[in-house]
Write a protein that holds these residues in place. Structure first.
Motif, PDB file in Angstrom:
ATOM      1  N   PRO A 186       0.813  -1.216   0.000  1.00 13.23           N
ATOM      2  CA  PRO A 186       0.000   0.000   0.000  1.00 13.23           C
ATOM      3  C   PRO A 186       0.847   1.268   0.000  1.00 13.23           C
ATOM      4  O   PRO A 186       0.380   2.325  -0.434  1.00 13.23           O
ATOM      5  CB  PRO A 186      -0.810  -0.112   1.302  1.00 13.23           C
ATOM      6  N   PRO A 201       1.970   2.940  -4.278  1.00 13.00           N
ATOM      7  CA  PRO A 201       0.828   2.834  -5.197  1.00 13.00           C
ATOM      8  C   PRO A 201       1.215   2.831  -6.666  1.00 13.00           C
ATOM      9  O   PRO A 201       0.471   2.307  -7.496  1.00 13.00           O
ATOM     10  CB  PRO A 201      -0.013   4.073  -4.854  1.00 13.00           C
ATOM     11  N   PHE A 230      -6.294  -3.020   0.466  1.00 10.89           N
ATOM     12  CA  PHE A 230      -5.209  -3.357  -0.458  1.00 10.89           C
ATOM     13  C   PHE A 230      -5.244  -4.841  -0.822  1.00 10.89           C
ATOM     14  O   PHE A 230      -5.188  -5.210  -1.999  1.00 10.89           O
ATOM     15  CB  PHE A 230      -3.858  -3.000   0.162  1.00 10.89           C
TER      16      PHE A 230
END
Length: 244
Positions: free
Chosen positions: A13, A16, A55
């Protein structure tokens, strides 16, 4: 007819741009392939199949979308995602492979693996690997509450980064004699793996038959994909901001 191979994405996460590139790859390229092989370290660290974070859910959904379109997807555990298990496979439709798997690649036999087991000079890592792959230990870890597992994983990640900074680079690469031994054991002339983050195509001839070892690249600064067809193969990059 195309088969794709990727490894060492280290999805997180916190990064990105890598996830965005992966999503584009899955939706615009992998979905048109015959098969996709993920050869380990898809995640920076997979905490367990009970991770229901946004995620983790997003990554599961991308694989489910791919397999629901009829694309066969195979997953080999790496040293960062050895906790990917049957639940993940059931929810995504991917097929989990063993540490070493011989596949039929357009009438040519190939051995696929993550690659960490080939680094036999790194004795400290092999000892760590043997420990974390103990079934009883993994079963115990999976029963720990998620917030405690996260703390343990953060400590492991910190130790791994510190350990790498003090190791000679050669130790973290494959041992050529081990490569030849494993290829001989499986009676194959083509090996495909990741782990070392050193994309290359190695050709050598330890005996009467020439052999080839294809090393996949990591996704730290750009995507890396092995595109394999019956006629040819290429190691290619995928930019984070766009596809070529």
């Amino acid at each position: 007819m195309t088969t794709l191979f990727i490894s060492d994405l280290h999805l997180s996460p916190a990064l990105p741009e890598i996830t965005d590139c992966f999503v584009r790859f899955m939706r615009e390229e992998a979905i048109h392939a015959d098969a996709l092989y993920v050869l380990g370290d898809l995640f920076d660290f997979w905490i367990g199949d009970d991770d229901r974070s946004d995620f983790a859910t997003q990554i599961r959904s991308e694989f489910k979308l791919l397999t629901s379109h009829g694309v066969s997807c195979y997953f080999t555990q790496g040293n960062r995602d050895f906790l990917v298990g049957k639940r993940f496979a059931k929810e995504t439709g991917v097929t989990l492979l063993g540490d070493e798997t011989v596949i039929d690649l357009y009438d040519k036999k190939a051995l696929v693996l993550h690659g960490d087991t080939l680094c036999t000079d790194d004795l400290e890592y092999l000892k760590f690997r043997q420990t974390v792959h103990q079934p009883w230990l993994q079963k115990l870890f999976n029963r720990i509450p998620l917030f405690i597992k996260k703390k343990i994983i953060n400590k492991v990640q910190t130790d791994i980064r510190s350990d790498k900074q003090h190791k000679p680079l050669d130790i973290m690469d494959v041992n050529q004699l081990e490569v030849e031994r494993v290829m001989e054991k499986h009676q194959i002339d083509l090996m495909i793996h990741g782990h070392t983050h050193r994309p290359n195509i190695h050709r050598f001839q330890p005996s009467e038959r020439p052999k080839m070892r294809i090393v996949l690249g990591d996704w730290y600064t750009q995507g890396s994909v092995l595109v394999f067809t019956k006629e040819r193969f290429t190691l290619e990059v995928r930019q984070f901001n766009h596809f070529p």
